[in-house]
Write an enzyme that holds these catalytic residues in place. Structure first.
Site, short mmCIF file in Angstrom:
data_model
loop_
_atom_site.label_atom_id
_atom_site.label_comp_id
_atom_site.label_asym_id
_atom_site.label_seq_id
_atom_site.Cartn_x
_atom_site.Cartn_y
_atom_site.Cartn_z
N ASP A 85 4.35 -4.56 -7.51
CA ASP A 85 3.68 -3.37 -6.99
C ASP A 85 4.17 -2.11 -7.70
O ASP A 85 3.64 -1.02 -7.47
CB ASP A 85 3.89 -3.23 -5.47
N GLY B 281 0.83 -1.21 0.00
CA GLY B 281 0.00 0.00 0.00
C GLY B 281 0.86 1.25 0.00
O GLY B 281 2.07 1.20 0.19
P1 AMP Z 1 9.13 0.89 -3.34
O1 AMP Z 1 10.24 -0.10 -3.23
O2 AMP Z 1 9.59 2.33 -3.39
O3 AMP Z 1 8.20 0.57 -4.45
O4 AMP Z 1 8.30 0.80 -1.99
C1 AMP Z 1 7.77 -0.38 -1.51
C2 AMP Z 1 6.79 -0.08 -0.40
O5 AMP Z 1 7.42 0.60 0.68
C3 AMP Z 1 5.61 0.77 -0.82
O6 AMP Z 1 4.48 0.28 -0.19
C4 AMP Z 1 5.99 2.13 -0.31
O7 AMP Z 1 4.87 2.94 -0.06
C5 AMP Z 1 6.73 1.80 0.96
N1 AMP Z 1 7.68 2.84 1.36
C6 AMP Z 1 8.81 3.19 0.72
N2 AMP Z 1 9.44 4.19 1.38
C7 AMP Z 1 8.69 4.48 2.46
C8 AMP Z 1 8.80 5.43 3.54
N3 AMP Z 1 9.83 6.26 3.64
N4 AMP Z 1 7.82 5.44 4.47
C9 AMP Z 1 6.78 4.60 4.38
N5 AMP Z 1 6.63 3.69 3.41
C10 AMP Z 1 7.56 3.62 2.46
MG MG Z 2 6.58 1.25 -5.21
#
Ligand code: AMP
Ligand code: MG
Length: 498
Positions: free
Chosen positions: A256, A94
């Site tokens: 995702d 999410g």
């Molecule tokens: P990503 O690898 O950037 O696609 O992120 C994977 C998941 O981690 C997604 O659900 C993002 O919303 C969450 N996410 C990444 N960075 C953060 C952050 N700094 N705080 C909260 N959630 C994060």
């Molecule tokens: Mg992402």
């Protein structure tokens, strides 16, 4: 202070995702930030979206794009989704730091999401802080806008603001928020979220929503869900073929991060390569090279298979039949990808028609480039010049460790060209449309981020954006941006900065 002075609101929201109901998202407001400050506003994009940046003062936009001010009509929410991360399934991810402000209908009558990235904690933040650092925000701004200018489907960047607050990563960094615009934020992982819970009602609701929003012509089909799979396959195959044509490595093709709209989404550790290599990986977290340049087409097939699995119950009530139907689509993917890829590569080589040997001609160039550490962008761009003026061959030869390796390949190329009755000018024109002079080279991106982060100097960021805005034009005055990194400028790793 923001007041609703004009009759027309600053952003005319028209929200549809929120109508799907609470199973699809969590309503959540952005967390207030200390001191919002505008870094960048994308006036051209705003105009497309029917947003008038001049209608409000910069402080108001800083407040809006930091999440401090919620405009009327906005219904902020964090979308829920699941996903395979590096092959491992996570049943709930999410938006952990992204908040959808709402949707607008753009000038082309197309629905677009407006989302803040780095807007604070949501119910899906897990261990994260909900925030983004300035460097990664600027990185996404630069690369997404560069992709758009290259003609590659992508989310866009409408604005970037600083928060006046620190974020804590390996070191303390300035915080920022990016305003991201997308045709849609539904991902393969959104389907996975409902599929794994066997929520067929929500799954159908999601599929119907996606069809209505992105593929309305499918509604009339006998089996719209099977057609949806086919259409998503087509869109994503075209997208990844386009990445391959410009040497782009996404870096985190987790399910995702695969948008059903067919846009490139989630610019974390992505990078463009300089010298060509099929095995190139920049991402610091991709230790096994799962998402290496040359793996992207087969990873897409893996991801499409995950997508197909989610909608099997919609495709046919009889599971065996659903699997057979879906398999047919997954099995034609390699052929479809190859067609998209070949057609772009032919154009890059200045070929108007097709011959069966073309694929081996292309592969032999790529192999020669890899063996000789030739720069991807420069090789193809200089091929345009050589197609026009054969005497310019020396400009390509010097890109190869062993220049005679290029000569050997070029003989085959010349031979192939001689079988088409086209003028050098016609060829040159065709080739220049697909061979950019400039890409966001890692060392240039890094220089722009460093100046902004360390000195508050945004001039290199602005200059880079300007150079990248017309990548197919010949821009001799920008020569420093066209060249590969010097030995001491090489960027070996990129980071997602989460
Ligand atoms: P990503 O690898 O950037 O696609 O992120 C994977 C998941 O981690 C997604 O659900 C993002 O919303 C969450 N996410 C990444 N960075 C953060 C952050 N700094 N705080 C909260 N959630 C994060
Ligand atoms: Mg992402």
């Amino acid at each position: 202070m923001l007041t609703e002075t004009s009759i027309k609101p600053a952003i005319c929201f028209d929200n549809s995702y929120v109508k799907l109901g609470g199973r699809f998202y969590a309503k959540v407001k952005p967390t207030l930030v200390e001191q919002p400050g505008i870094v960048k506003l994308n006036y051209a994009l705003a105009q497309d979206l029917g947003i008038d940046f001049d209608a409000l003062d910069p402080e108001s936009w800083a407040a809006i794009f930091s999440g401090n001010q919620i405009l009327s009509g906005s219904e902020p929410l964090a979308m829920v989704y699941a996903g395979h991360q590096f092959g491992n399934f996570v049943p709930q991810l999410g938006d952990g730091r992204a908040i959808l402000l709402g949707e607008v209908i753009d000038n082309a009558n197309c629905r677009r999401d407006i989302q803040l990235k780095g807007a604070g904690l949501t119910p899906f933040s897990r261990q994260g802080d909900g925030r983004a650092a300035l460097g990664p925000v600027l990185r996404e701004y630069i690369i997404s806008e560069a992709m758009h200018a290259l003609g590659i489907p992508t989310t866009r960047s409408l604005g970037a603001v600083t928060t006046g607050e620190p974020v804590y990563r390996e070191k303390v960094l300035p915080g920022a928020v990016l305003t991201r615009v997308a045709l849609g934020h539904v991902r393969t992982g959104t389907f996975q979220y409902f599929a794994v819970q066997r929520d067929e009602k929500e799954l159908r609701q999601l599929a119907d929503y996606v069809i209505a929003r992105h593929f309305p012509e499918l509604k009339e089909e006998a089996n719209p869900y099977l057609k949806l799979l086919e259409e998503v396959m087509e869109q994503q195959a075209q997208l990844v073929a386009k990445w391959m044509h410009v040497g782009f490595i996404h870096g985190v093709m987790n399910t995702d991060n695969m948008a059903i709209s067919g846009e490139t989404i989630d610019y974390g550790p992505c990078a463009f390569m300089d010298n060509f290599s099929q095995t190139k990986v920049f991402s610091s977290i991709d230790r096994m090279g799962r998402y290496a340049y040359g793996n992207q087409p087969s990873i897409l097939q893996w991801n499409l298979t995950r997508f197909a699995e989610t909608i099997l119950p919609l495709i046919d009530k009889i599971p065996e039949r659903a699997v057979d139907f879906a398999n047919e689509v997954i099995e034609i993917y390699p052929q479809r990808f190859r067609e998209y890829w070949l057609s772009g590569m032919r154009q890059k080589l200045g070929l108007f028609n097709s011959e069966t040997e073309d694929e081996s001609l292309i592969q032999s160039l790529l192999e020669t480039m890899q063996e000789n550490e030739a720069d991807f962008t420069l090789t193809f761009r200089r091929l345009c010049d050589v197609a026009l003026t054969p005497e310019k061959a020396s400009s390509i030869r010097i890109l190869f460790n062993d220049p005679s390796a290029y000569d050997n390949w070029a003989m085959k190329w010349r031979d192939r060209l001689s079988r088409e009755f086209k003028t050098p000018e016609e060829r040159f024109e065709l080739m220049c449309q697909t061979n950019p002079t400039v890409i966001p080279r890692n060392h240039q991106v890094q220089l722009a981020l460093k100046a902004a982060e360390e000195d508050g100097d945004y001039a290199p960021f602005e200059k880079l954006l300007e150079v990248l805005s017309s990548p197919y034009a010949v821009a001799e005055e920008y020569s420093e941006y066209l060249l590969p990194p010097k030995p001491d400028e090489h960027v070996l790793q990129t980071f997602c900065g989460t």
